[in-house]
Design a protein around this motif. Structure first.
Motif, PDB file in Angstrom:
ATOM      1  N   VAL A  73       0.708  -0.768  -0.064  1.00 35.92           N
ATOM      2  CA  VAL A  73       0.199   0.069  -0.147  1.00 35.92           C
ATOM      3  C   VAL A  73       0.968   1.087   0.182  1.00 35.92           C
ATOM      4  O   VAL A  73       2.119   0.997   0.324  1.00 35.92           O
ATOM      5  CB  VAL A  73      -0.788   0.065   1.037  1.00 35.92           C
ATOM      6  N   PRO A  74       0.407   2.058  -0.371  1.00 40.30           N
ATOM      7  CA  PRO A  74       0.739   3.579  -0.456  1.00 40.30           C
ATOM      8  C   PRO A  74       1.323   3.778   1.486  1.00 40.30           C
ATOM      9  O   PRO A  74       0.868   3.401   1.965  1.00 40.30           O
ATOM     10  CB  PRO A  74       0.448   5.028  -1.357  1.00 40.30           C
ATOM     11  N   LEU A  75       2.853   4.661   1.602  1.00 41.68           N
ATOM     12  CA  LEU A  75       2.699   5.535   3.265  1.00 41.68           C
ATOM     13  C   LEU A  75       3.049   6.236   2.689  1.00 41.68           C
ATOM     14  O   LEU A  75       3.903   7.361   1.882  1.00 41.68           O
ATOM     15  CB  LEU A  75       4.463   4.533   2.902  1.00 41.68           C
ATOM     16  N   VAL A  76       2.716   7.375   3.651  1.00 42.66           N
ATOM     17  CA  VAL A  76       2.713   8.772   3.406  1.00 42.66           C
ATOM     18  C   VAL A  76       3.323   9.354   4.925  1.00 42.66           C
ATOM     19  O   VAL A  76       3.153   8.540   6.176  1.00 42.66           O
ATOM     20  CB  VAL A  76       0.749   9.678   4.158  1.00 42.66           C
ATOM     21  N   TYR A  77       4.059   9.937   4.496  1.00 41.03           N
ATOM     22  CA  TYR A  77       4.999  10.748   5.914  1.00 41.03           C
ATOM     23  C   TYR A  77       5.307  11.286   6.221  1.00 41.03           C
ATOM     24  O   TYR A  77       4.618  12.578   5.549  1.00 41.03           O
ATOM     25  CB  TYR A  77       6.619  10.305   5.607  1.00 41.03           C
ATOM     26  N   GLY A  78       5.103  11.608   8.254  1.00 36.54           N
ATOM     27  CA  GLY A  78       4.455  13.148   8.086  1.00 36.54           C
ATOM     28  C   GLY A  78       5.817  13.534   8.643  1.00 36.54           C
ATOM     29  O   GLY A  78       6.914  12.658   9.380  1.00 36.54           O
ATOM     30  N   LEU A  79       5.929  15.168   8.958  1.00 36.92           N
ATOM     31  CA  LEU A  79       7.231  15.486   8.940  1.00 36.92           C
ATOM     32  C   LEU A  79       6.743  17.333   8.732  1.00 36.92           C
ATOM     33  O   LEU A  79       6.132  17.675   7.775  1.00 36.92           O
ATOM     34  CB  LEU A  79       8.242  15.626   7.889  1.00 36.92           C
ATOM     35  N   GLY A  80       6.677  18.345   9.940  1.00 39.37           N
ATOM     36  CA  GLY A  80       6.163  19.274  10.061  1.00 39.37           C
ATOM     37  C   GLY A  80       7.155  20.166  11.322  1.00 39.37           C
ATOM     38  O   GLY A  80       8.029  19.465  11.948  1.00 39.37           O
ATOM     39  N   GLY A  81       6.827  20.933  11.037  1.00 38.29           N
ATOM     40  CA  GLY A  81       7.117  21.395  12.590  1.00 38.29           C
ATOM     41  C   GLY A  81       6.716  23.099  12.247  1.00 38.29           C
ATOM     42  O   GLY A  81       6.385  24.268  11.507  1.00 38.29           O
ATOM     43  N   ASN A  82       6.952  23.728  14.024  1.00 42.66           N
ATOM     44  CA  ASN A  82       7.266  25.389  14.102  1.00 42.66           C
ATOM     45  C   ASN A  82       8.553  26.806  13.324  1.00 42.66           C
ATOM     46  O   ASN A  82       8.445  27.314  13.483  1.00 42.66           O
ATOM     47  CB  ASN A  82       7.250  25.910  15.459  1.00 42.66           C
ATOM     48  N   SER A  83       9.964  25.934  12.552  1.00 38.66           N
ATOM     49  CA  SER A  83      10.378  26.489  12.456  1.00 38.66           C
ATOM     50  C   SER A  83      10.381  25.530  10.863  1.00 38.66           C
ATOM     51  O   SER A  83      10.821  24.610  10.704  1.00 38.66           O
ATOM     52  CB  SER A  83      12.250  26.276  12.996  1.00 38.66           C
ATOM     53  N   THR A  84      10.434  27.102   9.750  1.00 38.60           N
ATOM     54  CA  THR A  84      10.965  26.538   8.276  1.00 38.60           C
ATOM     55  C   THR A  84      11.718  25.714   8.347  1.00 38.60           C
ATOM     56  O   THR A  84      12.529  24.807   7.607  1.00 38.60           O
ATOM     57  CB  THR A  84       9.916  27.854   8.174  1.00 38.60           C
ATOM     58  N   ALA A  85      13.353  26.444   8.705  1.00 39.99           N
ATOM     59  CA  ALA A  85      14.091  26.386   8.389  1.00 39.99           C
ATOM     60  C   ALA A  85      14.784  24.542   8.329  1.00 39.99           C
ATOM     61  O   ALA A  85      15.052  23.582   8.287  1.00 39.99           O
ATOM     62  CB  ALA A  85      15.076  26.768   8.985  1.00 39.99           C
ATOM     63  N   SER A  86      14.643  24.257   9.820  1.00 37.61           N
ATOM     64  CA  SER A  86      14.441  23.325  10.741  1.00 37.61           C
ATOM     65  C   SER A  86      13.467  21.863   9.485  1.00 37.61           C
ATOM     66  O   SER A  86      13.967  20.506   9.969  1.00 37.61           O
ATOM     67  CB  SER A  86      13.820  22.864  11.796  1.00 37.61           C
ATOM     68  N   VAL A  87      12.628  22.205   9.513  1.00 40.15           N
ATOM     69  CA  VAL A  87      11.070  21.039   8.431  1.00 40.15           C
ATOM     70  C   VAL A  87      12.354  20.717   7.142  1.00 40.15           C
ATOM     71  O   VAL A  87      12.621  20.237   6.823  1.00 40.15           O
ATOM     72  CB  VAL A  87      10.332  22.089   8.621  1.00 40.15           C
ATOM     73  N   LEU A  88      12.880  21.984   6.676  1.00 40.17           N
ATOM     74  CA  LEU A  88      14.125  21.883   5.317  1.00 40.17           C
ATOM     75  C   LEU A  88      14.834  21.446   5.146  1.00 40.17           C
ATOM     76  O   LEU A  88      15.061  19.927   4.712  1.00 40.17           O
ATOM     77  CB  LEU A  88      13.739  23.004   4.787  1.00 40.17           C
ATOM     78  N   GLU A  89      15.134  21.277   6.354  1.00 41.74           N
ATOM     79  CA  GLU A  89      16.635  20.118   6.691  1.00 41.74           C
ATOM     80  C   GLU A  89      16.381  18.714   7.399  1.00 41.74           C
ATOM     81  O   GLU A  89      17.212  17.719   6.631  1.00 41.74           O
ATOM     82  CB  GLU A  89      17.417  20.830   8.300  1.00 41.74           C
ATOM     83  N   SER A  90      14.981  18.738   7.623  1.00 43.74           N
ATOM     84  CA  SER A  90      14.442  17.255   7.899  1.00 43.74           C
ATOM     85  C   SER A  90      14.287  16.483   7.059  1.00 43.74           C
ATOM     86  O   SER A  90      14.796  15.523   6.891  1.00 43.74           O
ATOM     87  CB  SER A  90      13.099  17.016   9.380  1.00 43.74           C
ATOM     88  N   ILE A  91      13.822  17.470   5.709  1.00 42.96           N
ATOM     89  CA  ILE A  91      13.454  16.354   4.557  1.00 42.96           C
ATOM     90  C   ILE A  91      14.681  16.779   3.521  1.00 42.96           C
ATOM     91  O   ILE A  91      14.572  15.223   3.182  1.00 42.96           O
ATOM     92  CB  ILE A  91      12.000  17.714   4.119  1.00 42.96           C
TER      93      ILE A  91
END
Length: 287
Positions: A73-91
């Motif tokens: 089945v397809p997988l969706v991954y949750g990744l977010g936060g309140n610091s845009t820069a940190s979210v981009l680094e995590s991605i």
């Protein structure tokens, strides 16, 4: 993204009694949900207690689930936060092999303006190697993604939908009415899924589907086929137990059910605590 139509399960993260990740319980949960016919799985969302799992644990959970599911089945991954820069680094640091889409919650605590929310998601969409699903849950984030902002973001070629958990059906209708073709309106509220299907939603990312995957998937399929009478009869079976899932915060209630079903323990990590005896008794009565 027709592969993400239907019922997605916002998977819990099973823990042992000493609060380590319980991979045996996770395997049971995956087997249970997949054999009961859910359409896709959501990893590392709110229901997974992502706020209290480490980065290493997140990576291990993702790798384990990818290996177990093996493309079924397809997988969706949750990744977010309140610091845009940190979210981009995590991605950038995440291995998206085998991931169909990224689910990213609106920035919490900061209470950004609508322009701030817009710019945050544009940056995510420009960075993510997979399509992005917006996630609006004002009850947790402290701010709402307005229908106007959602529709503005829907024009971006790497933003494919929104998980709407505002509880505001009029807002959801505005999105359904004005969204571009191909942009997915996904229910983020189990009890509003059937009403939302009547005006154009394409499914749900569900908490209750952890415990009732077959029943919930059937309800959604019936709703998508416009068989609202039979779908409503299933909804009414769940309507009394649903508020108990959130009375002491999600995923406390649904983990109590999963323990009663012998799938995994009810353990949650602080600051959450297991369901109180009173809540457990009332859940048991409804079961």
């Amino acid at each position: 993204m027709n592969k993400l139509r239907g019922t997605g399960v916002a998977l819990v993260t099973p823990f042992t009694k000493d609060y380590q990740i319980d991979y045996e319980g996770l395997e049971k949960l995956l087997h249970f949900t997949l054999t009961e016919g859910v359409d896709y799985l959501v990893i590392n969302g709110t229901t997974a207690e992502s706020a209290s799992t480490t980065q290493v644990e997140k990576e291990q959970l993702l790798a384990f689930i990818k290996q177990y599911v093996n493309g079924k089945v397809p997988l969706v991954y949750g990744l977010g936060g309140n610091s845009t820069a940190s979210v981009l680094e995590s991605i950038k640091a995440t291995d998206f092999t085998g991931i169909t889409a990224l689910l990213s919650v609106s920035p919490y605590y900061n209470k950004p303006s609508q322009q701030g929310i817009y710019q945050h998601y544009v940056q995510i969409a420009e960075t993510s190697p997979v399509p992005v699903i917006l996630y609006n849950v004002p009850g947790r984030t402290g701010s709402n993604i307005s229908a106007e902002t959602t529709l503005r973001l829907a024009k971006h070629n790497n933003i494919i939908g929104i998980k709407e958990a505002s509880g505001n059906l009029e807002q959801c209708m505005q999105i359904a009415k004005n969204k571009p073709a191909g942009f997915m309106l996904i229910s983020g509220d189990d009890m509003l899924t059937l009403p939302m299907l009547t005006f154009g939603a394409e499914g749900v990312i569900s908490v209750l589907a952890n415990a009732f995957p077959g029943k919930f998937s059937k309800m959604v399929r019936l709703g998508m086929d416009a068989n609202f009478t039979e779908a409503s009869s299933i909804l009414f079976e769940l309507v009394d137990i649903n508020p108990l899932m959130y009375e002491e915060s999600n995923p406390v209630g649904v983990k109590a059910i999963l323990e009663m079903f012998g799938i995994c323990s009810a353990s949650v990590r602080l600051p959450l605590v297991e369901a109180s005896p009173s809540l457990r008794d009332r859940i048991q009565d409804h079961l």
